[in-house]
Design a protein around this motif. Structure first.
Motif, PDB file in Angstrom:
ATOM      1  N   ALA A 182       0.828  -1.210   0.000  1.00  0.00           N
ATOM      2  CA  ALA A 182       0.000   0.000   0.000  1.00  0.00           C
ATOM      3  C   ALA A 182       0.861   1.258   0.000  1.00  0.00           C
ATOM      4  N   ARG A 183       1.967   1.236   0.745  1.00  0.00           N
ATOM      5  CA  ARG A 183       2.858   2.401   0.803  1.00  0.00           C
ATOM      6  C   ARG A 183       3.478   2.669  -0.566  1.00  0.00           C
ATOM      7  N   HIS A 184       3.922   1.624  -1.218  1.00  0.00           N
ATOM      8  CA  HIS A 184       4.520   1.803  -2.541  1.00  0.00           C
ATOM      9  C   HIS A 184       3.501   2.340  -3.550  1.00  0.00           C
ATOM     10  N   ARG A 185       2.276   1.857  -3.457  1.00  0.00           N
ATOM     11  CA  ARG A 185       1.247   2.331  -4.392  1.00  0.00           C
ATOM     12  C   ARG A 185       0.929   3.804  -4.145  1.00  0.00           C
ATOM     13  N   TYR A 186       0.829   4.169  -2.891  1.00  0.00           N
ATOM     14  CA  TYR A 186       0.530   5.560  -2.515  1.00  0.00           C
ATOM     15  C   TYR A 186       1.635   6.503  -2.997  1.00  0.00           C
ATOM     16  N   LEU A 187       2.881   6.137  -2.768  1.00  0.00           N
ATOM     17  CA  LEU A 187       3.996   6.982  -3.196  1.00  0.00           C
ATOM     18  C   LEU A 187       4.075   7.056  -4.715  1.00  0.00           C
ATOM     19  N   ALA A 188       3.863   5.919  -5.376  1.00  0.00           N
ATOM     20  CA  ALA A 188       3.918   5.888  -6.840  1.00  0.00           C
ATOM     21  C   ALA A 188       2.856   6.780  -7.463  1.00  0.00           C
ATOM     22  N   LYS A 189       1.667   6.797  -6.871  1.00  0.00           N
ATOM     23  CA  LYS A 189       0.595   7.636  -7.411  1.00  0.00           C
ATOM     24  C   LYS A 189       0.963   9.115  -7.322  1.00  0.00           C
ATOM     25  N   GLY A 190       1.681   9.500  -6.266  1.00  0.00           N
ATOM     26  CA  GLY A 190       2.132  10.881  -6.152  1.00  0.00           C
ATOM     27  C   GLY A 190       3.134  11.234  -7.243  1.00  0.00           C
ATOM     28  N   VAL A 191       4.046  10.318  -7.543  1.00  0.00           N
ATOM     29  CA  VAL A 191       5.020  10.555  -8.610  1.00  0.00           C
ATOM     30  C   VAL A 191       4.315  10.647  -9.956  1.00  0.00           C
ATOM     31  N   ARG A 192       3.353   9.753 -10.180  1.00  0.00           N
ATOM     32  CA  ARG A 192       2.618   9.781 -11.457  1.00  0.00           C
ATOM     33  C   ARG A 192       1.821  11.073 -11.597  1.00  0.00           C
ATOM     34  N   ALA A 193       1.327  11.596 -10.467  1.00  0.00           N
ATOM     35  CA  ALA A 193       0.619  12.882 -10.508  1.00  0.00           C
ATOM     36  C   ALA A 193       1.581  13.990 -10.918  1.00  0.00           C
ATOM     37  N   ALA A 194       2.813  13.931 -10.415  1.00  0.00           N
ATOM     38  CA  ALA A 194       3.814  14.929 -10.784  1.00  0.00           C
ATOM     39  C   ALA A 194       4.080  14.902 -12.285  1.00  0.00           C
ATOM     40  N   VAL A 195       4.175  13.699 -12.840  1.00  0.00           N
ATOM     41  CA  VAL A 195       4.508  13.538 -14.262  1.00  0.00           C
ATOM     42  C   VAL A 195       3.372  14.024 -15.154  1.00  0.00           C
ATOM     43  N   THR A 196       2.161  13.547 -14.881  1.00  0.00           N
ATOM     44  CA  THR A 196       1.042  13.818 -15.790  1.00  0.00           C
ATOM     45  C   THR A 196       0.317  15.123 -15.465  1.00  0.00           C
ATOM     46  N   ALA A 197      -0.130  15.292 -14.223  1.00  0.00           N
ATOM     47  CA  ALA A 197      -0.878  16.496 -13.851  1.00  0.00           C
ATOM     48  C   ALA A 197       0.045  17.703 -13.690  1.00  0.00           C
ATOM     49  N   GLY A 198       1.264  17.476 -13.198  1.00  0.00           N
ATOM     50  CA  GLY A 198       2.184  18.582 -12.971  1.00  0.00           C
ATOM     51  C   GLY A 198       2.947  19.002 -14.217  1.00  0.00           C
ATOM     52  N   TRP A 199       3.716  18.085 -14.762  1.00  0.00           N
ATOM     53  CA  TRP A 199       4.561  18.411 -15.907  1.00  0.00           C
ATOM     54  C   TRP A 199       3.827  18.329 -17.243  1.00  0.00           C
ATOM     55  N   GLY A 200       2.705  17.627 -17.263  1.00  0.00           N
ATOM     56  CA  GLY A 200       1.988  17.463 -18.527  1.00  0.00           C
ATOM     57  C   GLY A 200       2.694  16.509 -19.480  1.00  0.00           C
ATOM     58  N   LEU A 201       3.493  15.594 -18.941  1.00  0.00           N
ATOM     59  CA  LEU A 201       4.203  14.616 -19.754  1.00  0.00           C
ATOM     60  C   LEU A 201       3.512  13.259 -19.669  1.00  0.00           C
ATOM     61  N   ASN A 202       3.971  12.330 -20.465  1.00  0.00           N
ATOM     62  CA  ASN A 202       3.387  10.990 -20.491  1.00  0.00           C
ATOM     63  C   ASN A 202       4.312   9.977 -19.835  1.00  0.00           C
ATOM     64  N   LEU A 203       3.700   8.940 -19.297  1.00  0.00           N
ATOM     65  CA  LEU A 203       4.457   7.801 -18.806  1.00  0.00           C
ATOM     66  C   LEU A 203       4.706   6.843 -19.964  1.00  0.00           C
ATOM     67  N   CYS A 204       5.746   6.054 -19.852  1.00  0.00           N
ATOM     68  CA  CYS A 204       6.032   5.068 -20.896  1.00  0.00           C
ATOM     69  C   CYS A 204       4.907   4.033 -20.965  1.00  0.00           C
ATOM     70  N   ALA A 205       4.394   3.636 -19.814  1.00  0.00           N
ATOM     71  CA  ALA A 205       3.271   2.694 -19.764  1.00  0.00           C
ATOM     72  C   ALA A 205       2.032   3.360 -20.358  1.00  0.00           C
ATOM     73  N   LYS A 206       1.458   2.766 -21.378  1.00  0.00           N
ATOM     74  CA  LYS A 206       0.354   3.389 -22.110  1.00  0.00           C
ATOM     75  C   LYS A 206      -0.974   3.329 -21.357  1.00  0.00           C
ATOM     76  N   GLU A 207      -1.160   2.290 -20.548  1.00  0.00           N
ATOM     77  CA  GLU A 207      -2.422   2.126 -19.830  1.00  0.00           C
ATOM     78  C   GLU A 207      -2.167   1.970 -18.340  1.00  0.00           C
ATOM     79  N   GLU A 208      -3.153   2.333 -17.541  1.00  0.00           N
ATOM     80  CA  GLU A 208      -3.006   2.285 -16.090  1.00  0.00           C
ATOM     81  C   GLU A 208      -2.677   0.880 -15.593  1.00  0.00           C
ATOM     82  N   LYS A 209      -3.204  -0.130 -16.269  1.00  0.00           N
ATOM     83  CA  LYS A 209      -2.970  -1.503 -15.815  1.00  0.00           C
ATOM     84  C   LYS A 209      -1.490  -1.895 -15.910  1.00  0.00           C
TER      85      LYS A 209
END
Length: 205
Positions: free
Chosen positions: A57-84
């Motif tokens: 749960a801790r890893h998922r929570y921290l990862a979601k914050g990083v993903r928010a930084a990438v997509t919502a903050g920087w407006g960039l894309n992750l290499c993984a195309k889908e959430e799954k």
């Protein structure tokens, strides 16, 4: 062990036959890696203390914050195309065309003493990776996010300064943290603390 006699996998250092023969007398067939064994014992103790479900749960929570930084903050894309396909251990950040991932990684390391991972195979030079696995919390990752952001800005990536940290902070502050990361303060509690602080400041004046 039952499958070992029919296994055709070649082995040398960790041959179970050698292990069994010498372990019977309390010995190790080669020079034992004691430091690794002590480390393994301590790591297992830490896992038991925190609890495997809480670690996940801790890893998922921290990862979601990083993903928010990438997509919502920087407006960039992750290499993984889908959430799954998202990973809770590392986030690969795709860079705009014309920006070399190797340049961002080198800038982060040589200027800000921050080690970022690179892209491999088909995405080599097109991204950088932020790891969020292990003994880590929000503040550790804020350093990685901010350092990566400064390196990107230095290399010509058009992102708003502070946007990554702001998006990660918003996520972490508005979602309950798993145990081990400190108690979560709901919005009402934060507002009450803010009012109390304002009252204390006004009284001091």
């Amino acid at each position: 062990l039952a499958m070992y006699p029919t296994s055709k996998l070649k082995r040398a250092y960790f041959d179970l036959v050698d292990m069994q023969q010498t372990n019977a007398n309390g010995y190790f067939p080669y020079t034992p890696a004691l430091s690794l064994m002590y480390g393994l014992v301590e790591a297992l103790k830490m896992i038991e203390e925190e609890g495997l479900d809480q670690i996940i749960a801790r890893h998922r929570y921290l990862a979601k914050g990083v993903r928010a930084a990438v997509t919502a903050g920087w407006g960039l894309n992750l290499c993984a195309k889908e959430e799954k396909w998202y990973s809770d251990t590392v986030s690969a950040v795709m860079l705009p065309a014309g920006i070399a991932g190797t340049d961002v990684i080198a800038r982060a390391y040589h200027r800000y003493n921050l080690s970022l991972g690179g892209g491999l195979s088909k995405v080599a030079g097109k991204l950088f990776r932020i790891g969020h696995l292990g003994d880590m919390n929000e503040i550790h990752l804020m350093g990685a996010i901010t350092g990566a952001e400064m390196a990107m800005l230095d290399c010509g990536v058009s992102v708003k300064p502070g946007s990554g940290a702001a998006a990660a902070s918003e996520f972490w502050r508005s979602h309950p943290a798993p145990s081990g990361l400190g108690p979560h303060l709901a919005l009402a509690e934060r507002q009450a603390l803010a009012r109390a602080s304002a009252t204390t400041t006004a009284t001091a004046r």
